[in-house]
Design a protein around this motif. Structure first.
Motif, PDB file in Angstrom:
ATOM      1  N   ALA A 180     -18.321   0.243  10.186  1.00 40.36           N
ATOM      2  CA  ALA A 180     -18.117  -1.024   9.549  1.00 40.36           C
ATOM      3  C   ALA A 180     -18.601  -2.302  10.308  1.00 40.36           C
ATOM      4  O   ALA A 180     -19.069  -3.190  10.140  1.00 40.36           O
ATOM      5  CB  ALA A 180     -16.730  -1.208   9.025  1.00 40.36           C
ATOM      6  N   ALA A 181     -17.815  -2.262  11.685  1.00 41.29           N
ATOM      7  CA  ALA A 181     -18.130  -3.252  12.604  1.00 41.29           C
ATOM      8  C   ALA A 181     -19.791  -3.523  13.063  1.00 41.29           C
ATOM      9  O   ALA A 181     -20.266  -4.288  13.496  1.00 41.29           O
ATOM     10  CB  ALA A 181     -17.468  -3.133  13.954  1.00 41.29           C
ATOM     11  N   VAL A 191     -16.145   5.613   4.555  1.00 40.89           N
ATOM     12  CA  VAL A 191     -15.179   5.808   3.600  1.00 40.89           C
ATOM     13  C   VAL A 191     -13.921   5.909   4.300  1.00 40.89           C
ATOM     14  O   VAL A 191     -12.966   5.523   3.662  1.00 40.89           O
ATOM     15  CB  VAL A 191     -15.546   7.198   2.980  1.00 40.89           C
ATOM     16  CG1 VAL A 191     -14.563   7.747   1.771  1.00 40.89           C
ATOM     17  CG2 VAL A 191     -16.929   6.933   2.212  1.00 40.89           C
ATOM     18  N   LYS A 192     -13.756   6.613   5.336  1.00 42.07           N
ATOM     19  CA  LYS A 192     -12.361   6.541   6.206  1.00 42.07           C
ATOM     20  C   LYS A 192     -11.892   5.407   6.264  1.00 42.07           C
ATOM     21  O   LYS A 192     -10.655   5.255   5.969  1.00 42.07           O
ATOM     22  CB  LYS A 192     -12.459   7.394   7.214  1.00 42.07           C
ATOM     23  CG  LYS A 192     -11.442   7.502   8.260  1.00 42.07           C
ATOM     24  CD  LYS A 192     -11.686   8.134   9.473  1.00 42.07           C
ATOM     25  CE  LYS A 192     -10.463   8.303  10.443  1.00 42.07           C
ATOM     26  NZ  LYS A 192     -10.180   7.067  11.231  1.00 42.07           N
ATOM     27  N   ALA A 197      -7.880   1.249   4.982  1.00 45.40           N
ATOM     28  CA  ALA A 197      -7.579  -0.142   4.875  1.00 45.40           C
ATOM     29  C   ALA A 197      -6.756  -0.212   3.546  1.00 45.40           C
ATOM     30  O   ALA A 197      -5.989  -1.385   3.253  1.00 45.40           O
ATOM     31  CB  ALA A 197      -8.973  -1.044   5.007  1.00 45.40           C
ATOM     32  N   MET A 198      -7.019   0.649   2.769  1.00 49.75           N
ATOM     33  CA  MET A 198      -6.365   0.426   1.502  1.00 49.75           C
ATOM     34  C   MET A 198      -4.787   1.047   1.611  1.00 49.75           C
ATOM     35  O   MET A 198      -4.181   1.257   0.384  1.00 49.75           O
ATOM     36  CB  MET A 198      -6.823   1.201   0.178  1.00 49.75           C
ATOM     37  CG  MET A 198      -8.369   0.558  -0.035  1.00 49.75           C
ATOM     38  SD  MET A 198      -9.490   1.520  -1.098  1.00 49.75           S
ATOM     39  CE  MET A 198      -8.547   1.620  -2.343  1.00 49.75           C
ATOM     40  N   GLY A 199      -4.644   1.700   2.678  1.00 47.70           N
ATOM     41  CA  GLY A 199      -3.099   2.122   2.887  1.00 47.70           C
ATOM     42  C   GLY A 199      -2.794   3.555   2.965  1.00 47.70           C
ATOM     43  O   GLY A 199      -1.845   4.133   3.185  1.00 47.70           O
ATOM     44  N   MET A 200      -3.975   4.274   3.037  1.00 41.46           N
ATOM     45  CA  MET A 200      -3.928   5.924   3.194  1.00 41.46           C
ATOM     46  C   MET A 200      -3.942   6.262   4.386  1.00 41.46           C
ATOM     47  O   MET A 200      -4.022   5.454   5.512  1.00 41.46           O
ATOM     48  CB  MET A 200      -5.307   6.608   2.673  1.00 41.46           C
ATOM     49  CG  MET A 200      -5.612   6.465   1.301  1.00 41.46           C
ATOM     50  SD  MET A 200      -4.683   7.580   0.358  1.00 41.46           S
ATOM     51  CE  MET A 200      -5.257   7.213  -1.145  1.00 41.46           C
ATOM     52  N   LEU A 255     -13.045  -4.383   3.457  1.00 44.59           N
ATOM     53  CA  LEU A 255     -13.672  -4.446   4.840  1.00 44.59           C
ATOM     54  C   LEU A 255     -14.625  -5.567   4.902  1.00 44.59           C
ATOM     55  O   LEU A 255     -15.161  -5.663   5.961  1.00 44.59           O
ATOM     56  CB  LEU A 255     -14.711  -3.180   4.911  1.00 44.59           C
ATOM     57  CG  LEU A 255     -13.632  -1.678   4.805  1.00 44.59           C
ATOM     58  CD1 LEU A 255     -14.695  -0.632   5.171  1.00 44.59           C
ATOM     59  CD2 LEU A 255     -12.951  -1.814   6.293  1.00 44.59           C
ATOM     60  N   ASN A 256     -14.644  -6.557   3.811  1.00 44.69           N
ATOM     61  CA  ASN A 256     -15.381  -7.861   4.247  1.00 44.69           C
ATOM     62  C   ASN A 256     -16.896  -7.470   4.467  1.00 44.69           C
ATOM     63  O   ASN A 256     -17.473  -8.000   5.428  1.00 44.69           O
ATOM     64  CB  ASN A 256     -14.839  -8.835   5.077  1.00 44.69           C
ATOM     65  CG  ASN A 256     -15.581 -10.010   5.005  1.00 44.69           C
ATOM     66  OD1 ASN A 256     -15.927 -10.532   3.896  1.00 44.69           O
ATOM     67  ND2 ASN A 256     -15.462 -10.867   6.152  1.00 44.69           N
TER      68      ASN A 256
END
Length: 529
Positions: A390-391, A411-412, A417-420, A517-518
């Motif tokens: 992402a970065a 995807v990970k 980031a969604m709490g998984m 993830l903006n």
């Protein structure tokens, strides 16, 4: 009055008496020989009986010893987890360091005691007395001979003592050299421990992996149980992935007891029930996995690991092909908080694995494999945390043009980031991602199977039905199927009936990446797959 025999008659009479006596003596000798022979036979028979009785006793004792050994082994294998709680082993840097204790020099017995030194008093002749005083020459010659003997023995003593002292000094020098080498070895070992500690405390994954492999493999286990482990460390999530080697089912004693059959002069084994062997092996496998996780959480400093995932494999050969293989019998993940809530001395190991939603072979004794919750190739995980996709994305990247590894990591990062939590990936049979994660939400939480498909066209309904099958296999409470494209009506209808599957199509995936993830992305061209 009896008539006196004549000379010839008397001679015949005496010869007759002598012959009778000789015959009597022969009969007596024969009788004694027969008695002696019978006595020997009785003695030999008694000895034979005693030997037979001794042999029977020895065989019975040997059979009893085999039985006790088999039972002791079963008890030992049934206490692998509990016994591990009594033996803390080496679980910290402090315990890894060695201390140097000098050992005093002990002279060899042959060199420790000097020989007796000659003394003149033992050689000097006694002073002359009486008439001897008149013969001074004789006394003087005796003195000279005594002096010569004394001088010879003194020279031998001094030579022997010189050699002894020389050898003793050499032995002391070797001792000092050995002690110095031992001291340097201890210092070198401790320096290596210090260096490892610095690198571990700096969070270097390779150092952490070396540290855990070293400590876990030194945890005491019963003989013939493998200690090999392989680890990968993910510093961002403080997660340790472990591949644990398991023993084969033959480690369980195949016989329950042994008896001596006297009529056959043979020790006969009574086989253990197949059901008992299967239960003992399944229990042992569960114990080893829990023991491994416990040992990880015992390592200090405890801040290194918050979660541990274990794949437990057994090395064997395929009976059909003869080729080596390593089926996975157990795959499980747990956090430190979850594990600390256990009462290890009271729980049932198999039930505990169920409590952790572990994937457990239904027939481990038959080496029936399960699909592990993370790839046994740990090198993949050593790279994931060092590669932040992402970065690294800028502009408007196209998801369909990403490399499979980059898509997997993206995807990970999204679902974390969604709490998984407890994210572990598995090999996917198509251009996508299969993963197992844990949702810590108190209502909707539990094990979640996540599949992501980089498709250009409509995802077939078979993919949704396959996800439901994987969920059942993993005992997952939720399933999520994400795609860069779309799902058809049949897929949505199946999800509505199933009730525990969530579909996320391309536009929704794009929205999630932007929200969590903006990241603004393009899905890619929609013509074909």
């Amino acid at each position: 009055m009896a008539r006196k025999r004549g000379f010839f008659a008397e001679l015949q009479h005496q010869q007759m008496l002598q012959e009778r006596e000789r015959q009597r003596q022969l009969k007596q000798a024969a009788k004694e020989a027969e008695q002696a022979a019978r006595a020997r036979e009785r003695a030999l028979a008694q000895e034979a009986r005693e030997q037979r009785e001794l042999h029977v006793k020895q065989q019975q004792d040997e059979a009893a010893a085999y039985t006790v050994a088999a039972q002791d082994r079963m008890n030992e294998l049934g206490r692998v987890l509990v016994d591990g709680l009594r033996h803390r082993g080496v679980f910290s840097f402090r315990q890894m360091r060695r201390s140097f204790r000098p050992r005093p020099f002990e002279a060899p017995s042959a060199l420790a005691t000097p020989a007796r030194q000659p003394r003149w008093e033992r050689y000097a002749p006694p002073p002359p007395s009486g008439v001897g005083r008149l013969f001074k020459g004789t006394h003087n010659r005796a003195i000279e001979q005594a002096k010569a003997s004394f001088a010879r023995d003194m020279a031998l003593y001094q030579h022997s003592e010189h050699e002894r002292l020389t050898a003793l000094a050499a032995a002391e020098a070797r001792h000092r050299q050995g002690e110095e080498s031992r001291r340097q070895e201890v210092e070198q070992h401790n320096a290596q421990v210090d260096d490892l500690e610095k690198r571990v405390m700096a969070g270097l994954p390779e150092a952490v992996e070396d540290y855990f492999e070293l400590l876990i493999e030194r945890s005491p286990l019963p003989a013939d149980l493998p200690v090999d482990v392989e680890v990968a460390y993910q510093p961002d999530s403080k997660k340790l992935l472990m591949i644990r080697e398991l023993p084969g089912v033959d480690v369980i004693p195949q016989n329950r007891e042994y008896t001596y059959v006297k009529s056959r002069d043979e020790i006969v084994a009574k086989p253990r029930l197949v059901k008992e062997i299967k239960q003992a092996y399944a229990n042992l496998v569960a114990q080893i996995v829990l023991r491994t996780m416990r040992d990880v959480f015992e390592v200090r400093p405890s801040e290194l690991v918050d979660e541990v995932a274990v794949n437990a494999h057994v090395s064997t050969r395929n009976r059909a092909t003869g080729k080596p293989e390593r089926p996975c019998l157990v795959s499980v993940s747990a956090t430190r908080k979850q594990f600390e809530e256990l009462v290890l001395t009271e729980l049932d190991p198999a039930e505990c694995l169920k409590y952790f939603n572990a994937l457990v072979s239904p027939h481990p004794w038959d080496l029936e494999a399960v699909r592990p919750i993370f790839d046994p190739d740990l090198s993949k995980y050593r790279l994931v945390d060092a590669h932040d996709v992402a970065a690294g994305l800028d502009g408007r990247p196209v998801l369909l043009e990403m490399k499979p590894f980059e898509f997997e990591v993206l995807v990970k990062q999204l679902f974390e980031a969604m709490g998984m939590k407890s994210w572990v990936t598995q090999a996917s049979r198509d251009d996508g991602l299969d993963a197992i994660a844990v949702n810590e939400d108190p209502i909707m939480g539990g094990v979640c199977v996540i599949q992501a498909k980089r498709y250009k066209g409509t995802v077939e309904p078979d993919a949704v039905r396959a996800l439901a099958g994987v969920m059942d296999d993993k005992r997952a409470s939720r399933g999520v199927l994400v795609t860069t494209s779309r799902f058809g009506k049949a897929s949505h209808d199946f999800v509505a009936r199933h009730g525990r599957i969530q579909l996320s199509e391309g536009p929704h995936l794009k929205h999630l990446l932007s929200e969590y993830l903006n990241l603004d992305v393009l899905l890619g061209p929609l013509s074909g797959r």
